[in-house]
Design a protein around this motif. Sequence first.
Motif, PDB file in Angstrom:
ATOM      1  N   LYS A  39       0.836  -1.210   0.000  1.00  0.00           N
ATOM      2  CA  LYS A  39       0.000   0.000   0.000  1.00  0.00           C
ATOM      3  C   LYS A  39       0.867   1.255   0.000  1.00  0.00           C
ATOM      4  O   LYS A  39       0.537   2.244  -0.660  1.00  0.00           O
ATOM      5  N   GLN A  42       2.164   1.606  -3.516  1.00  0.00           N
ATOM      6  CA  GLN A  42       1.100   2.060  -4.414  1.00  0.00           C
ATOM      7  C   GLN A  42       0.802   3.531  -4.216  1.00  0.00           C
ATOM      8  O   GLN A  42       0.556   4.269  -5.179  1.00  0.00           O
ATOM      9  N   SER A  43       0.841   3.990  -2.978  1.00  0.00           N
ATOM     10  CA  SER A  43       0.601   5.399  -2.688  1.00  0.00           C
ATOM     11  C   SER A  43       1.643   6.288  -3.374  1.00  0.00           C
ATOM     12  O   SER A  43       1.299   7.314  -3.978  1.00  0.00           O
ATOM     13  N   ASP A  46       1.037   6.232  -7.126  1.00  0.00           N
ATOM     14  CA  ASP A  46      -0.113   7.070  -7.475  1.00  0.00           C
ATOM     15  C   ASP A  46       0.280   8.545  -7.483  1.00  0.00           C
ATOM     16  O   ASP A  46      -0.121   9.301  -8.373  1.00  0.00           O
ATOM     17  N   ARG A  47       1.059   8.945  -6.491  1.00  0.00           N
ATOM     18  CA  ARG A  47       1.547  10.338  -6.446  1.00  0.00           C
ATOM     19  C   ARG A  47       2.408  10.621  -7.678  1.00  0.00           C
ATOM     20  O   ARG A  47       2.300  11.699  -8.281  1.00  0.00           O
ATOM     21  N   ARG A  49       2.152   9.310 -10.600  1.00  0.00           N
ATOM     22  CA  ARG A  49       1.279   9.449 -11.769  1.00  0.00           C
ATOM     23  C   ARG A  49       0.757  10.886 -11.867  1.00  0.00           C
ATOM     24  O   ARG A  49       0.762  11.497 -12.937  1.00  0.00           O
ATOM     25  N   VAL A  50       0.341  11.452 -10.723  1.00  0.00           N
ATOM     26  CA  VAL A  50      -0.154  12.827 -10.685  1.00  0.00           C
ATOM     27  C   VAL A  50       0.959  13.803 -11.055  1.00  0.00           C
ATOM     28  O   VAL A  50       0.756  14.742 -11.839  1.00  0.00           O
TER      29      VAL A  50
END
Length: 116
Positions: A39, A42-43, A46-47, A49-50
């Motif tokens: 997790k 993944q966090s 995800d950051r 990707r932004v």
Amino acid sequence: MANNPTTNANKKLKHHRNQDSEEVEGDPEVWATFDKSFKQVQSVLDRNRVLIQQVNENHQSKIPDNMVKNVALIQELNGNISKVVSLYSDLSSNFSTMFHHKNGDDPKNGGVPREG
């Protein structure tokens, strides 16, 4: 039909794998640790990707201030990649330690089983 040493070895290996799998499946603490690590990874991903989307938008805008902002965004991306590497390294180490403990091996002794 004669006993095939390769077949017997494969059966033993498969049996050993099944025992290991059952031990790991039954240990919620191990799975909770892995879940937490994945997790975290993944966090960070995800950051990233932004951040990549922001960098692309800033680049396409060709606005000088946005191009300057990209320097900080790319630096953050670089730091995040280092975080992901570190998290996966820790995950690998934790997995290795858990595996050796489950098998009674001592990783500090070259994987030789502990006596006793």
